[in-house]
Design an enzyme around this catalytic site. Structure first.
Site, PDB file in Angstrom:
ATOM      1  N   GLU A  56       0.829  -1.200   0.000  1.00 34.68           N
ATOM      2  CA  GLU A  56       0.000   0.000   0.000  1.00 34.68           C
ATOM      3  C   GLU A  56       0.867   1.255   0.000  1.00 34.68           C
ATOM      4  O   GLU A  56       0.587   2.220  -0.727  1.00 34.68           O
ATOM      5  CB  GLU A  56      -0.931   0.003   1.218  1.00 34.68           C
ATOM      6  CG  GLU A  56      -1.890  -1.173   1.284  1.00 34.68           C
ATOM      7  CD  GLU A  56      -1.364  -2.310   2.128  1.00 34.68           C
ATOM      8  OE1 GLU A  56      -2.162  -2.932   2.837  1.00 34.68           O
ATOM      9  OE2 GLU A  56      -0.131  -2.578   2.080  1.00 34.68           O
ATOM     10  N   CYS A  79      -2.241  -3.127   7.575  1.00 33.76           N
ATOM     11  CA  CYS A  79      -1.744  -3.230   8.949  1.00 33.76           C
ATOM     12  C   CYS A  79      -1.930  -1.900   9.684  1.00 33.76           C
ATOM     13  O   CYS A  79      -2.038  -0.837   9.083  1.00 33.76           O
ATOM     14  CB  CYS A  79      -0.281  -3.642   8.949  1.00 33.76           C
ATOM     15  SG  CYS A  79       0.844  -2.383   8.304  1.00 33.76           S
ATOM     16  N   CYS A  88       0.268   0.858   7.544  1.00 28.82           N
ATOM     17  CA  CYS A  88      -0.321   1.240   6.256  1.00 28.82           C
ATOM     18  C   CYS A  88      -1.573   2.096   6.449  1.00 28.82           C
ATOM     19  O   CYS A  88      -1.874   2.949   5.602  1.00 28.82           O
ATOM     20  CB  CYS A  88      -0.666  -0.012   5.450  1.00 28.82           C
ATOM     21  SG  CYS A  88       0.798  -0.904   4.870  1.00 28.82           S
ATOM     22  N   ASP A 204      23.699 -38.080  -3.693  1.00 26.76           N
ATOM     23  CA  ASP A 204      23.650 -37.211  -4.877  1.00 26.76           C
ATOM     24  C   ASP A 204      24.544 -35.988  -4.809  1.00 26.76           C
ATOM     25  O   ASP A 204      24.809 -35.354  -5.834  1.00 26.76           O
ATOM     26  CB  ASP A 204      22.202 -36.735  -5.114  1.00 26.76           C
ATOM     27  CG  ASP A 204      21.246 -37.886  -5.356  1.00 26.76           C
ATOM     28  OD1 ASP A 204      21.715 -38.957  -5.781  1.00 26.76           O
ATOM     29  OD2 ASP A 204      20.041 -37.722  -5.113  1.00 26.76           O
TER      30      ASP A 204
END
Length: 366
Positions: A56, A79, A88, A204
């Site tokens: 935002e 938030c 925000c 591996d």
């Protein structure tokens, strides 16, 4: 507050923005935002990584004074608390936004409806839950960590049509096509950690990097209860992504110090019923910021995670070939005596990748 005609279209644009941050925002969620005025998009933004501006705030910065009287679409509830960045809601109010539309509710106790209440008290129109299922799916790992303290766990395997990951001699390179291997590295790019067992490292000597496509390397995690792997293995090479070895041996033991000297973090977790406690291992990884763990280990590691009930999702690359009864199965040994005992899954999707099939399925809780 009722929906406007183009709300869904603009929220889908916000979802596209949010996907740009997938795999890079941990321990934060991936979030996208779009600012619209008079039916036109004037700014977009997404959360790039923890510690940087939220979606935002990025969109508002780009919009500038044009944000006054506009609508902001966010995939996640804004938030309302100070963390590494300001709330925000504060930026939204200061910009003069008149309407907020969001998708997912945030289960983080620091948020959880507080931002919505503040916005409404200030006279801002708020609509929540738009395209919620799609917004929730985007951040399922974050939501799981918030609710359970455990990361979202995906098991990935490359196998034959008869479910084998290697021949009876242990040969496995390569079962699936180059296209499938590139797709697998795309998945590596989107997760926070790649997990293998000590057996895979010994057999591996993998690098566990994202090499077959542009992207970033996730944290590399080796489950090695007795620290039997060699500190000189490729996965422990200095530089690049952080590497963690999870063990039941003390962190200050002679063997553990050989790993720490190479920059490898040693996480000691307890044993449970004679084996390393994988639940404790995952919780320890959560504290390292891991939201989504990709298990790429062999049959023994996969079986251990399945038996412990810790697998959320399986991603299976299936090649059109057969290895026969003596080949090594991908799921290992499971406590299944009758069909009703089988581990149940719900298939989410099946797609073709080159000559192979890619199957995604969600494990049902036992």
């Amino acid at each position: 507050m009722s929906r406007a005609p183009n709300d869904e279209r603009f929220m889908r644009l916000a979802l596209d923005e949010a996907r740009k941050g997938l795999g890079r925002t941990h321990p934060n969620p991936a979030v996208g935002a779009v600012i619209v005025k008079a039916g036109r998009v004037i700014a977009t933004g997404y959360h790039a990584r923890a510690g940087t501006a939220h979606a935002e705030a990025n969109a508002l910065l780009l919009a500038g004074k044009r944000a006054k009287g506009a609508t902001i679409y966010s995939t996640l509830e804004p938030c309302d608390h100070f963390g590494r960045t300001p709330p925000c809601t504060q930026a939204i109010l200061e910009a003069g936004i008149s309407r907020v539309v969001y998708g997912s509710a945030d289960p983080n106790p620091l948020v959880d409806g507080k931002g919505v209440k503040r916005l409404r008290r200030a006279g801002v129109q708020v609509l929540g839950g738009l395209l919620r299922a799609e917004c929730d799916a985007l951040n399922e790992p974050f939501f799981k960590v918030m609710r359970t303290g455990l990361p979202f766990v995906t098991v990935k395997a490359a196998m034959t049509l008869d479910g084998k990951i290697a021949t009876r001699l242990g040969a496995s390179k390569w079962i699936t096509s180059a296209a499938s291997r590139r797709k697998a590295h795309e998945l590596r790019d989107r997760v926070d950690a790649i997990v293998v067992g000590a057996g895979t490292v010994a057999a591996d000597d993998p690098q566990l990097t994202t090499r077959l496509r542009s992207g970033r390397d996730a944290m590399r995690v080796v489950i090695d209860p007795s620290l039997r792997t060699k500190p000189t293995a490729k996965v422990y090479a200095p530089g690049g992504a952080p590497t963690v070895v999870v063990t039941s041996k003390p962190e200050d033991s002679y063997r553990a110090r050989a790993f720490t000297k190479r920059g490898v973090r040693v996480l000691t977790v307890p044993e449970r019923r004679g084996a390393l406690d994988l639940d404790a291992a995952l919780r320890a990884l959560t504290k390292q910021g891991v939201l989504h763990a990709l298990v790429e280990g062999g049959a023994a590691t996969t079986s251990a995670f399945l038996r412990a009930g810790l697998v959320d999702e399986v991603v299976l690359f299936i090649a059109p070939t057969l290895f026969g009864a003596e080949g090594l199965t991908w799921s290992g040994s499971l406590p299944v005596l009758t069909p009703v005992d089988g581990f149940k899954a719900r298939v989410l999707s099946v797609e073709r990748v080159g000559v192979d099939l890619l199957l995604r399925a969600r494990l049902e809780r036992r």
